[in-house]
Motif scaffolding. Structure first.
Motif, PDB file in Angstrom:
ATOM      1  N   GLY A 175     -30.849  16.915  23.270  1.00  0.00           N
ATOM      2  CA  GLY A 175     -29.900  15.824  23.067  1.00  0.00           C
ATOM      3  C   GLY A 175     -29.039  14.994  22.849  1.00  0.00           C
ATOM      4  N   TYR A 176     -28.309  15.732  22.310  1.00  0.00           N
ATOM      5  CA  TYR A 176     -27.007  14.839  21.438  1.00  0.00           C
ATOM      6  C   TYR A 176     -25.690  16.176  21.224  1.00  0.00           C
ATOM      7  CZ  TYR A 176     -30.609  12.424  19.685  1.00  0.00           C
ATOM      8  OH  TYR A 176     -31.613  11.332  19.390  1.00  0.00           O
ATOM      9  N   ILE A 177     -24.501  15.790  21.522  1.00  0.00           N
ATOM     10  CA  ILE A 177     -23.443  15.332  21.510  1.00  0.00           C
ATOM     11  C   ILE A 177     -22.425  15.007  20.099  1.00  0.00           C
ATOM     12  CG2 ILE A 177     -22.620  16.524  23.563  1.00  0.00           C
ATOM     13  CD1 ILE A 177     -20.723  14.089  23.418  1.00  0.00           C
ATOM     14  N   ALA A 178     -21.784  15.197  19.548  1.00  0.00           N
ATOM     15  CA  ALA A 178     -20.964  15.130  17.930  1.00  0.00           C
ATOM     16  C   ALA A 178     -19.513  15.169  18.440  1.00  0.00           C
ATOM     17  CB  ALA A 178     -21.353  15.281  17.119  1.00  0.00           C
ATOM     18  N   GLN A 179     -18.405  14.323  18.249  1.00  0.00           N
ATOM     19  CA  GLN A 179     -17.244  14.340  18.274  1.00  0.00           C
ATOM     20  C   GLN A 179     -16.426  13.774  17.130  1.00  0.00           C
ATOM     21  OE1 GLN A 179     -17.510  12.011  21.804  1.00  0.00           O
ATOM     22  NE2 GLN A 179     -17.300  13.441  23.105  1.00  0.00           N
ATOM     23  N   PRO A 180     -15.458  13.819  16.568  1.00  0.00           N
ATOM     24  CA  PRO A 180     -14.719  13.772  15.475  1.00  0.00           C
ATOM     25  C   PRO A 180     -13.991  11.937  15.580  1.00  0.00           C
ATOM     26  CG  PRO A 180     -13.200  14.721  16.686  1.00  0.00           C
ATOM     27  CD  PRO A 180     -14.246  15.056  17.353  1.00  0.00           C
ATOM     28  N   THR A 181     -14.391  10.700  14.848  1.00  0.00           N
ATOM     29  CA  THR A 181     -14.268   9.612  14.941  1.00  0.00           C
ATOM     30  C   THR A 181     -12.388   9.428  14.943  1.00  0.00           C
ATOM     31  OG1 THR A 181     -15.882   9.329  13.524  1.00  0.00           O
ATOM     32  CG2 THR A 181     -14.419   7.447  13.832  1.00  0.00           C
ATOM     33  N   LEU A 182     -12.119   9.186  16.923  1.00  0.00           N
ATOM     34  CA  LEU A 182     -11.024   9.096  16.922  1.00  0.00           C
ATOM     35  C   LEU A 182     -10.502   7.900  16.710  1.00  0.00           C
ATOM     36  CD1 LEU A 182     -11.082  10.887  20.667  1.00  0.00           C
ATOM     37  CD2 LEU A 182     -10.298  11.753  18.191  1.00  0.00           C
ATOM     38  N   SER A 183      -9.648   7.548  15.521  1.00  0.00           N
ATOM     39  CA  SER A 183      -8.891   6.522  15.988  1.00  0.00           C
ATOM     40  C   SER A 183      -8.136   5.934  16.662  1.00  0.00           C
ATOM     41  CB  SER A 183      -7.635   5.965  14.181  1.00  0.00           C
ATOM     42  OG  SER A 183      -7.138   5.141  14.244  1.00  0.00           O
TER      43      SER A 183
ATOM     44  N   LEU B 236     -25.251  22.340  14.870  1.00  0.00           N
ATOM     45  CA  LEU B 236     -26.020  21.628  14.703  1.00  0.00           C
ATOM     46  C   LEU B 236     -25.927  21.368  12.789  1.00  0.00           C
ATOM     47  CD1 LEU B 236     -28.336  19.482  14.373  1.00  0.00           C
ATOM     48  CD2 LEU B 236     -29.486  21.572  14.441  1.00  0.00           C
ATOM     49  N   LYS B 237     -25.786  22.175  12.088  1.00  0.00           N
ATOM     50  CA  LYS B 237     -25.437  22.632  10.909  1.00  0.00           C
ATOM     51  C   LYS B 237     -23.896  21.975  10.228  1.00  0.00           C
ATOM     52  CE  LYS B 237     -24.577  26.379   7.239  1.00  0.00           C
ATOM     53  NZ  LYS B 237     -25.207  27.621   6.690  1.00  0.00           N
ATOM     54  N   TYR B 238     -23.205  22.197  11.194  1.00  0.00           N
ATOM     55  CA  TYR B 238     -21.531  21.112  10.914  1.00  0.00           C
ATOM     56  C   TYR B 238     -21.581  19.917  10.871  1.00  0.00           C
ATOM     57  CZ  TYR B 238     -17.088  19.695  10.320  1.00  0.00           C
ATOM     58  OH  TYR B 238     -16.673  19.452  10.725  1.00  0.00           O
ATOM     59  N   VAL B 239     -22.885  19.313  11.754  1.00  0.00           N
ATOM     60  CA  VAL B 239     -22.576  18.015  12.316  1.00  0.00           C
ATOM     61  C   VAL B 239     -23.896  17.125  11.266  1.00  0.00           C
ATOM     62  CG1 VAL B 239     -23.273  16.803  13.913  1.00  0.00           C
ATOM     63  CG2 VAL B 239     -21.677  18.163  14.640  1.00  0.00           C
ATOM     64  N   LEU B 240     -25.360  17.804  11.296  1.00  0.00           N
ATOM     65  CA  LEU B 240     -26.059  17.635   9.709  1.00  0.00           C
ATOM     66  C   LEU B 240     -25.233  16.885   8.355  1.00  0.00           C
ATOM     67  CD1 LEU B 240     -29.445  18.601  10.879  1.00  0.00           C
ATOM     68  CD2 LEU B 240     -27.750  17.106  10.861  1.00  0.00           C
ATOM     69  N   ALA B 241     -24.411  18.063   8.167  1.00  0.00           N
ATOM     70  CA  ALA B 241     -23.383  17.807   7.295  1.00  0.00           C
ATOM     71  C   ALA B 241     -22.450  17.182   6.767  1.00  0.00           C
ATOM     72  CB  ALA B 241     -23.353  19.281   6.770  1.00  0.00           C
ATOM     73  N   HIS B 242     -22.138  16.010   8.210  1.00  0.00           N
ATOM     74  CA  HIS B 242     -20.705  15.397   8.298  1.00  0.00           C
ATOM     75  C   HIS B 242     -21.007  14.660   9.200  1.00  0.00           C
ATOM     76  CE1 HIS B 242     -19.523  19.334   7.305  1.00  0.00           C
ATOM     77  NE2 HIS B 242     -18.314  18.350   6.402  1.00  0.00           N
ATOM     78  N   LEU B 243     -22.209  13.842   9.027  1.00  0.00           N
ATOM     79  CA  LEU B 243     -22.537  13.263   9.892  1.00  0.00           C
ATOM     80  C   LEU B 243     -22.215  11.714   9.729  1.00  0.00           C
ATOM     81  CD1 LEU B 243     -26.771  13.211  10.447  1.00  0.00           C
ATOM     82  CD2 LEU B 243     -24.712  13.194  11.834  1.00  0.00           C
ATOM     83  N   PRO B 244     -21.667  10.843   8.426  1.00  0.00           N
ATOM     84  CA  PRO B 244     -21.615  10.021   7.938  1.00  0.00           C
ATOM     85  C   PRO B 244     -18.982   9.944   8.574  1.00  0.00           C
ATOM     86  CG  PRO B 244     -21.775  10.993   6.105  1.00  0.00           C
ATOM     87  CD  PRO B 244     -22.270  11.607   6.784  1.00  0.00           C
ATOM     88  N   GLU B 245     -19.153  10.807   8.868  1.00  0.00           N
ATOM     89  CA  GLU B 245     -17.588  11.195   9.258  1.00  0.00           C
ATOM     90  C   GLU B 245     -17.774  11.270  10.868  1.00  0.00           C
ATOM     91  OE1 GLU B 245     -16.281  14.793   7.663  1.00  0.00           O
ATOM     92  OE2 GLU B 245     -16.854  14.700   5.900  1.00  0.00           O
ATOM     93  N   LEU B 246     -18.724  11.344  12.283  1.00  0.00           N
ATOM     94  CA  LEU B 246     -18.886  11.453  13.348  1.00  0.00           C
ATOM     95  C   LEU B 246     -19.327  10.606  13.670  1.00  0.00           C
ATOM     96  CD1 LEU B 246     -19.580  15.850  12.939  1.00  0.00           C
ATOM     97  CD2 LEU B 246     -17.496  14.542  13.078  1.00  0.00           C
ATOM     98  N   VAL B 247     -18.924  10.390  15.530  1.00  0.00           N
ATOM     99  CA  VAL B 247     -19.353  10.197  16.118  1.00  0.00           C
ATOM    100  C   VAL B 247     -20.396  10.877  16.978  1.00  0.00           C
ATOM    101  CG1 VAL B 247     -19.591   8.835  18.441  1.00  0.00           C
ATOM    102  CG2 VAL B 247     -17.907   8.506  16.190  1.00  0.00           C
TER     103      VAL B 247
END
Length: 472
Positions: free
Chosen positions: A398-406, A351-362
């Motif tokens: 209620g959420y998961i996050a993934q890298p924005t795959l090209s 959670l900590k990582y994702v909140l810090a990197h929201l603009p980069e993730l899905v």
């Protein structure tokens, strides 16, 4: 973001082997011919009524799913590896479903946290101890694959409840053969039109053991459902009845269909209705779509439901991260197809990582589907990111996050001509006494330039998918 893998062209600009014959044809075909063929396809699809409804828009509004006349082509060797991986994955998912509703060995072994399964809203306690024919729960699975990096395929998600879209796969092929018959004589393209026969055989193979000539029906929630065209199409193609809840009734734990010749027993129901609405006596009492007493007939082993009640736990995004471990546990093998790397927001460090990197993730809702309930960080505004951050903080689990795959791109016919657009692939895997599938699947394409969202509900379209036969 890294440059996307191009399905047709290598990095040095040369045409990939699987596309060479098609590229030669495309180079010598005038643009106005392709434009005219595309218009012919739109007219034909309107005439046949291949439309879908989008929830949330004006009631009764239906739209044509955009169809692209440039196919997606897959080499035979690529498809073989993909098919092997799909069989392995679906076999493990079915084993997992049988296990959690019986011995729960994978939970006892600590390979998956028990609370993730037993505390999940998709886990159906009503299914504990219920035996289903051949121990098959997901008779029809749609597995979404994306291609990224140097061309590696990743599983984006598993659709095991009521996977849709196969009618578009079949109609896209029919349309391509009608518009471009010469292309099918230039190279050997694996057929897909036998899918309804495979599906019917698959459904008949899992009928109750006491039945020798099973009666199969397709159960639809009705004409206002977004996938109603597909329900009617598949029933017609299989030569079985399309029914709604009012067409069926239960007597002495046997399901019957009302006909002009009197009641007729039903043995297998390919249902396109969610668990909650199947039986008002067992689930939602306010459901007008289901059949009172259906679940009791199902528990008694007198009717087969495809897919089984309770399959939703295995396609929940919170469980997706554990599928590789399921494969190791039930199959004793390493996964052939990789998952997309995933952060679980129920874990504080993730959670900590994702909140810090929201603009980069899905970021996706674990119960979400259809492209709804998700954030695509690189294309979202600051306001959208901040709003989504508040939603995450209100319920991180209620959420998961993934890298924005090209996602890989494929040449696509758009208003400006032929241009690359991002695509995915949904093959359909049928499980019965055997695991079968037709070569290919539904290729969905994001028609907006730069968009990574391929869902039809979000403006995506479809392409025909060609799997080449031979040693390509």
């Amino acid at each position: 973001m890294k440059t996307a893998y191009d399905e047709m062209y290598a990095a040095n600009g040369s045409v990939r082997e699987s596309y060479r014959s098609y590229a030669d044809w495309l180079k010598t075909t005038p643009a106005e011919v392709i434009k005219r063929k595309r218009e012919d396809a739109d007219i034909a699809f309107h005439r046949v009524g291949i439309t879908f409804a989008v929830y949330g828009e004006d009631a009764g509004q239906e739209r044509l799913i955009p169809f692209d006349v440039i196919p997606r082509i897959i080499a035979a060797k690529e498809w073989k590896r993909m098919a092997d991986g799909l069989r392995q994955r679906v076999k493990a998912l079915n084993a997992f479903l049988h296990d959690i509703y019986h011995g729960q060995e994978i939970l006892k072994a600590g390979r998956i946290p028990a609370d993730k399964v037993l505390g999940n809203s998709q886990f159906r306690r009503e299914m504990i101890g219920v035996d289903v024919p051949e121990q098959i729960y997901a008779h029809i699975a749609g597995v979404d694959l994306v291609r990224a990096g140097e061309g590696e395929y990743f599983v984006l998600e598993d659709n095991l409840r009521t996977p849709s879209g196969v009618s578009y796969m079949l109609e896209d092929r029919k349309m391509m053969m009608r518009l471009f018959p010469d292309l099918f004589t230039r190279q050997a393209i694996a057929p897909v039109e036998h899918y309804p026969d495979l599906l019917l055989n698959n459904l008949r193979s899992v009928a109750p053991a006491s039945v020798s000539n099973p009666n199969v029906v397709v159960l639809t929630p009705g004409q206002y459902n977004s996938a109603y065209f597909e329900h009617a199409f598949l029933a017609q193609q299989m030569g079985v009845e399309l029914v709604d809840g009012l067409d069926l009734f239960v007597r002495d734990e046997i399901v019957y269909m009302r006909t002009t010749q009197g009641p007729r027993r039903v043995d297998v129901i390919y249902r396109r209705i969610d668990d909650d609405y199947l039986d008002p006596k067992a689930f939602r009492s306010d459901s007008m779509l289901g059949v009172p007493g259906l679940f009791s007939a199902y528990r008694a082993g007198n009717v087969t439901l495809a897919n089984a009640v309770g399959t939703g736990i295995a396609d929940d995004k919170a469980i997706y991260v554990h599928v590789p471990e399921m494969i190791r546990f039930y199959c004793g093998e390493e996964p052939i197809l990789s998952n997309v790397p995933t952060w679980e927001l129920s874990k504080p460090e993730d959670l900590k990582y994702v909140l810090a990197h929201l603009p980069e993730l899905v970021v996706k809702e674990v119960h979400g589907s259809g492209g709804y309930g998700m954030l695509v960080g690189p294309t979202a505004s600051t306001a959208e990111i901040n709003s989504f951050r508040d939603k995450i903080l209100a319920g991180p689990a209620g959420y998961i996050a993934q890298p924005t795959l090209s996602l890989s791109t494929c040449p696509t016919y758009v208003e400006s001509g032929v241009a690359p657009r991002h695509i995915d692939l949904r093959p359909y895997v049928l499980s019965g006494r055997e695991i079968t599938m037709v070569p290919g699947g539904l290729t969905r394409v994001a028609l907006k330039e730069g968009s990574l969202v391929v869902n039809s509900s979000q403006g995506g379209g479809t392409k025909d998918t060609w799997v080449l036969e031979g040693d390509n």
